[in-house]
Write an enzyme that holds these catalytic residues in place. Structure first.
Site, PDB file in Angstrom:
ATOM      1  N   ARG A 100       0.834  -1.405   0.083  1.00 36.97           N
ATOM      2  CA  ARG A 100      -0.155   0.033  -0.164  1.00 36.97           C
ATOM      3  C   ARG A 100       0.813   1.302   0.067  1.00 36.97           C
ATOM      4  NH1 ARG A 100      -4.309  -1.723   4.420  1.00 36.97           N
ATOM      5  NH2 ARG A 100      -5.729  -3.246   3.108  1.00 36.97           N
ATOM      6  N   CYS A 129      -9.911  -1.039   5.063  1.00 37.32           N
ATOM      7  CA  CYS A 129     -11.384  -0.899   5.037  1.00 37.32           C
ATOM      8  C   CYS A 129     -11.716   0.424   5.707  1.00 37.32           C
ATOM      9  CB  CYS A 129     -12.099  -2.020   5.783  1.00 37.32           C
ATOM     10  SG  CYS A 129     -11.291  -2.656   7.137  1.00 37.32           S
ATOM     11  N   SER A 159     -15.935  -8.645  11.251  1.00 38.92           N
ATOM     12  CA  SER A 159     -15.565  -9.142   9.855  1.00 38.92           C
ATOM     13  C   SER A 159     -14.208  -8.581   9.312  1.00 38.92           C
ATOM     14  CB  SER A 159     -16.556  -8.707   8.829  1.00 38.92           C
ATOM     15  OG  SER A 159     -16.528  -7.146   8.678  1.00 38.92           O
ATOM     16  N   GLY A 160     -13.819  -7.504   9.908  1.00 36.83           N
ATOM     17  CA  GLY A 160     -12.230  -6.968   9.980  1.00 36.83           C
ATOM     18  C   GLY A 160     -11.353  -8.009   9.946  1.00 36.83           C
ATOM     19  N   HIS A 243     -18.558  -1.469   9.348  1.00 45.45           N
ATOM     20  CA  HIS A 243     -17.771  -0.377  10.243  1.00 45.45           C
ATOM     21  C   HIS A 243     -18.714   1.016  10.081  1.00 45.45           C
ATOM     22  CE1 HIS A 243     -14.474  -3.206  10.192  1.00 45.45           C
ATOM     23  NE2 HIS A 243     -13.625  -2.562   9.542  1.00 45.45           N
TER      24      HIS A 243
END
Lengths: 336, 336
Positions: A100, A129, A159-160, A243
């Site tokens: 990234r 995210c 879910s992260g 989120h």
């Protein structure tokens, strides 16, 4: 539009599965699908357009003839395998953290910096995210008024932490409902059901977590604001897959609440849900399995010192979709 | 210390029950206990020091001979009955919102402004729970460096909505665990299990909720800072009984993280739980049924503009205890 051979690296995970669904829903021109997985999932089928496609081993030679790789694997796997895919002529959209911040890798939220995609050298990175979900509404406000400071508190879903995180929250809620002790809470540091965990990732020497620093470091790169100052507090909450973020933005120039609302209503990727009179505002249950970022609770920052232009709002977005899979497939759409 | 006749107005509610427990734990000099409740609970016993004491009707003449009233009823009941208690010579410590902002009513967090108690005219108000929990750590930092701005995002427990809130969260978690629809969610606006609700109280014309404005308006009165600017976002989370808060404070004067940590470690009512290396930080499960406010994640505000002194931290405290009952009993201790 010619059909492409598309590989999913990590096809059996939560994000990989969602990528398959997004490719299908968005009619991505997939000629051949190559689902890739680790050794224990080889031969296991994934479903695509109603057909079972067996997973192949995630290894360098699996990328022969592949046009596009969607990466949904961990950092180490991405680092080991995606350069092999690039060598074989594929373009990779990678959801891991591995590339990234590398200078020759575009880091892209299509609503913000789709133009950066063109400068890729084989790898385009999908941001964190919470960063994607926050920047989709922050960006149009920045364009209007010039962002100078971001203060964010997050409320991040299980879910992260991937499928293990989702499964663990389900298990813990069953324990709590039955009045049984929760016991070991991996992949979380502590019980998440009926609790909050103010740690996502490891800590740096200043006491910020890696997740918190992503909002600043990835935000700077995506928005081309190398001096942007971000104060982020990331908290895991007992929510399944969306989120939420409480965001305060300071700007160079004045911007009224009405102006900001009009801008957000016209912004791509945003749905304004903001009617206090009828108790309408974004909530994670409502944004689950949605691609848009819901924005509401938009108001003046009452704490802003004299002469400082500042707004506060609340937003929610699906962590698996726009926070990961949808964003990656959107990037891939720019490639075809 | 002479023994007192103590009435609890709203003795059967969550806060009233906790007040009884706090009086007992703290050896408050109760000579006679007068539990008061609405008509449907008259005769119902509450337990105090191992004995059952039947509830009497909450009405004006019930306050005859009472020295101290602890108020744990709603605003309307407090407004109707507490002036009757004062007329009969009682001093009231009231947990409702009814009198908090009246100029001749002290609003007290004992760790902050115990000296204000002396100026009462029969009623002393107990502040809002989220305000108490935030101010206990903010106050000693203010004393050291001069608070100028507060930005708070809360993560508030179901217990803030009383026993109906607690019962509803338990019911919803059972539904979710069983895969059943949750249905009607009163007293919450929407399902709370696996969700977040960014509304506590009603909205004002600027889009702030009443709960959010309490942090500013009550904070100004308690800390004697009439110009204090507070930006608060209050969010209900699926947690049982501890509120958590992500707080950013700006100050007039420089204050380092180390100085702030030393000040908080010495501050009354505060427990510093802050060791990133061992993943130690405050969590609502750990502060449940504790009287101290746990503070951690203390760090420099990376978003602070050049020359602005600003810190960020995270704190948790039991909403029923320090957020309500304990704080009221502490005030009553100053009266005897």
């Amino acid at each position: 539009m010619s059909e492409k051979t598309v590989a999913i690296l990590g096809a059996t995970g939560v994000v990989g599965q969602q990528m398959l669904q997004c490719l299908e829903e968005r009619n991505f021109p997939v000629g051949r699908l190559v689902p890739l997985a680790s050794e224990r999932s080889v031969g296991k089928p994934v479903t695509f357009r109603g057909e079972d496609v067996p997973c192949q081993l995630a290894a360098a030679d699996a990328f022969e003839g592949v046009d596009i790789v969607l990466g949904a694997a961990d950092d180490a796997t991405a680092r080991a395998l995606l350069p092999e895919a690039v060598k074989r002529g594929a373009v990779c959209v990678d959801n891991s953290h591995a590339f990234r911040l590398e200078p020759d890798v575009p880091l892209v939220v299509p609503e913000v910096n789709a133009a950066d995609i063109a400068a890729h050298h084989g790898i385009i990175a999908n941001p964190n995210c919470a960063t994607i979900i926050g920047l989709v509404p922050v960006w149009p406000l920045h364009q209007a008024a010039g962002l100078t400071r971001l203060i964010v508190s997050t409320y991040q879903a299980a879910s992260g932490a991937g499928k293990p995180g989702l499964d663990e929250l389900v298990r813990e809620i069953r324990c709590v409902a039955a009045g049984e002790p929760v016991g070991e809470s991996a992949p979380f540091q502590y019980q998440l059901a009926e609790n909050l965990i103010p740690q996502i990732g490891g800590f740096n020497e200043e006491g910020y977590t890696s997740e918190e620093m992503k909002m600043q470091n990835e935000g700077r790169k995506i928005m081309h604001l190398p001096e942007l100052r971000v104060n982020c507090t990331c908290v895991r909450v007992p929510v399944v897959r969306s989120h939420s973020e409480s965001i305060t933005c300071e700007f160079e120039r004045p911007i009224s609440v009405d102006e900001a609302r009009a801008i957000l209503e016209a912004a791509p990727g945003v749905k304004v849900v903001d009617d206090p009179a009828t108790s309408r505002y974004p909530m994670p249950l409502e944004t689950s399995d949605q691609d848009l970022i819901y924005v509401g609770r938009l108001r003046r920052d009452l704490s802003a010192p004299e002469g400082v232009s500042s707004l506060t709002f609340w937003c929610c977005g699906d962590q698996i979709r726009k926070g990961a899979a949808t964003n990656a497939v959107q990037i891939a759409e720019y490639l075809v």
